[in-house]
Design a protein around this motif. Structure first.
Motif, PDB file in Angstrom:
ATOM      1  N   VAL A  62      24.676 119.225  25.872  1.00 22.48           N
ATOM      2  CA  VAL A  62      25.370 118.868  27.110  1.00 22.48           C
ATOM      3  C   VAL A  62      25.084 117.417  27.477  1.00 22.48           C
ATOM      4  CG1 VAL A  62      25.498 119.317  29.587  1.00 22.48           C
ATOM      5  CG2 VAL A  62      25.448 121.235  27.976  1.00 22.48           C
ATOM      6  N   ALA A  63      23.817 117.014  27.367  1.00 23.44           N
ATOM      7  CA  ALA A  63      23.445 115.641  27.690  1.00 23.44           C
ATOM      8  C   ALA A  63      24.133 114.652  26.755  1.00 23.44           C
ATOM      9  CB  ALA A  63      21.930 115.481  27.630  1.00 23.44           C
ATOM     10  N   HIS A  64      24.164 114.979  25.477  1.00 25.31           N
ATOM     11  CA  HIS A  64      24.781 114.083  24.495  1.00 25.31           C
ATOM     12  C   HIS A  64      26.279 113.951  24.744  1.00 25.31           C
ATOM     13  CE1 HIS A  64      25.480 111.943  20.793  1.00 25.31           C
ATOM     14  NE2 HIS A  64      26.311 112.886  20.369  1.00 25.31           N
ATOM     15  N   ALA A  65      26.920 115.035  25.149  1.00 25.18           N
ATOM     16  CA  ALA A  65      28.364 115.009  25.395  1.00 25.18           C
ATOM     17  C   ALA A  65      28.708 114.377  26.740  1.00 25.18           C
ATOM     18  CB  ALA A  65      28.921 116.426  25.326  1.00 25.18           C
ATOM     19  N   GLY A  66      27.715 114.220  27.615  1.00 25.51           N
ATOM     20  CA  GLY A  66      27.965 113.631  28.926  1.00 25.51           C
ATOM     21  C   GLY A  66      28.867 114.480  29.796  1.00 25.51           C
ATOM     22  N   LEU A  67      28.718 115.778  29.721  1.00 31.70           N
ATOM     23  CA  LEU A  67      29.586 116.697  30.458  1.00 31.70           C
ATOM     24  C   LEU A  67      29.068 116.891  31.890  1.00 31.70           C
ATOM     25  CD1 LEU A  67      30.058 119.296  27.597  1.00 31.70           C
ATOM     26  CD2 LEU A  67      31.845 117.800  28.530  1.00 31.70           C
TER      27      LEU A  67
ATOM     28  N   PHE B 100      34.178 124.287  25.370  1.00 28.45           N
ATOM     29  CA  PHE B 100      35.040 124.823  26.421  1.00 28.45           C
ATOM     30  C   PHE B 100      35.035 123.922  27.660  1.00 28.45           C
ATOM     31  CE2 PHE B 100      33.822 129.284  24.681  1.00 28.45           C
ATOM     32  CZ  PHE B 100      34.609 129.067  23.563  1.00 28.45           C
ATOM     33  N   ALA B 101      33.865 123.424  28.040  1.00 24.63           N
ATOM     34  CA  ALA B 101      33.776 122.584  29.232  1.00 24.63           C
ATOM     35  C   ALA B 101      34.564 121.296  29.059  1.00 24.63           C
ATOM     36  CB  ALA B 101      32.319 122.275  29.542  1.00 24.63           C
TER      37      ALA B 101
ATOM     38  N   PRO C  77      38.295 120.956  32.130  1.00 21.89           N
ATOM     39  CA  PRO C  77      37.555 120.142  33.095  1.00 21.89           C
ATOM     40  C   PRO C  77      37.577 120.675  34.515  1.00 21.89           C
ATOM     41  CG  PRO C  77      39.644 119.089  32.502  1.00 21.89           C
ATOM     42  CD  PRO C  77      39.463 120.243  31.572  1.00 21.89           C
ATOM     43  N   GLY C  78      38.507 121.584  34.827  1.00 24.28           N
ATOM     44  CA  GLY C  78      38.556 122.160  36.163  1.00 24.28           C
ATOM     45  C   GLY C  78      37.554 123.281  36.372  1.00 24.28           C
ATOM     46  N   TRP C  79      36.808 123.622  35.333  1.00 27.09           N
ATOM     47  CA  TRP C  79      35.841 124.710  35.410  1.00 27.09           C
ATOM     48  C   TRP C  79      34.415 124.162  35.383  1.00 27.09           C
ATOM     49  CZ3 TRP C  79      36.198 130.128  35.627  1.00 27.09           C
ATOM     50  CH2 TRP C  79      37.502 130.593  35.794  1.00 27.09           C
TER      51      TRP C  79
END
Length: 216
Positions: A76-81, A50-51, A55-57
């Motif tokens: 989250v770390a792996h995706a670099g979000l 979802f993140a 991207p605006g959230w």
């Protein structure tokens, strides 16, 4: 991006199957920007999906289970979000929740694998923490009065109750009534694959019958 260690990652095939259908609802219901709290993040698959698409959230994942928190953090770390905060340990039945005001609360597959007190706590917590225009969105199976129960949901309910007598597929009317006691109203009900529903609650007066997947 660091490669997450296999032992840190939890994986749910069901989460992978349903995330796109749920995202379709989020993209339609939510405005372009805001802050969201995810209750019971589990593997972290949903919040990452979802993140990335919204991207605006800014997303705050949470879970009471340290293994789930570690899995979410690794994903989250792996995706670099950059729009996902550090996963927060949060027990929905604990008061107060260690969060501030948010514009959306998302909770998937919790109510049927927890005692009814979790539903009471979720509704009360949402009423405390949602902004004036905020929404609570739940996903999972429900029994609906006046509609035949799907055989899969009946067997799932029996399995849950055999594992824990306090668990079970909840009746839609009971969940809606509990929300009402907390000052929230059902705004929308959306039919999903595999006999699940997304329920959208808000402080505003309910607007029933907006399910695009149901005949009007």
């Amino acid at each position: 991006m660091p490669t997450p260690s296999p032992e840190a990652l939890l994986h749910s095939p069901a989460a992978e199957r349903n995330q796109e259908a749920i995202l379709d609802v989020l993209q339609r219901v939510l405005p372009a920007t805001g802050a969201a709290l995810e209750i019971a993040s589990g593997t972290g698959q949903h919040v990452c999906h979802f993140a990335a698409a919204l991207p605006g959230w800014v997303w705050q994942p949470s879970d009471p289970d340290p293994a789930a928190l570690a899995s979410t953090a690794a994903r989250v770390a792996h995706a670099g979000l950059g729009n996902v905060r550090v996963p927060l340990r949060l027990d929905v039945t604990a008061v107060p929740w260690p969060v501030g005001e948010v514009d959306a609360i998302y909770c998937a597959n919790l109510l049927h694998i927890a005692p009814w007190a979790a539903c009471e706590a979720l509704m009360a917590g949402a009423a405390r923490h949602l902004s004036a225009r905020g929404v609570l969105m739940t996903y999972g199976p429900y029994f609906v009065d006046g509609e035949p129960a799907a055989p899969g949901n009946l067997s799932f309910d029996a399995d849950l109750r055999a594992r824990n007598t306090a668990w079970g597929v909840r009746r839609l009317r009971d969940v809606v009534a509990q929300a009402g006691r907390a000052g929230l109203a059902l705004r929308e009900r959306v039919s999903m694959p595999a006999n699940n529903l997304v329920l959208v609650f808000a402080r505003a007066a309910p607007v029933i019958g907006l399910d695009p997947h149901r005949p009007h």
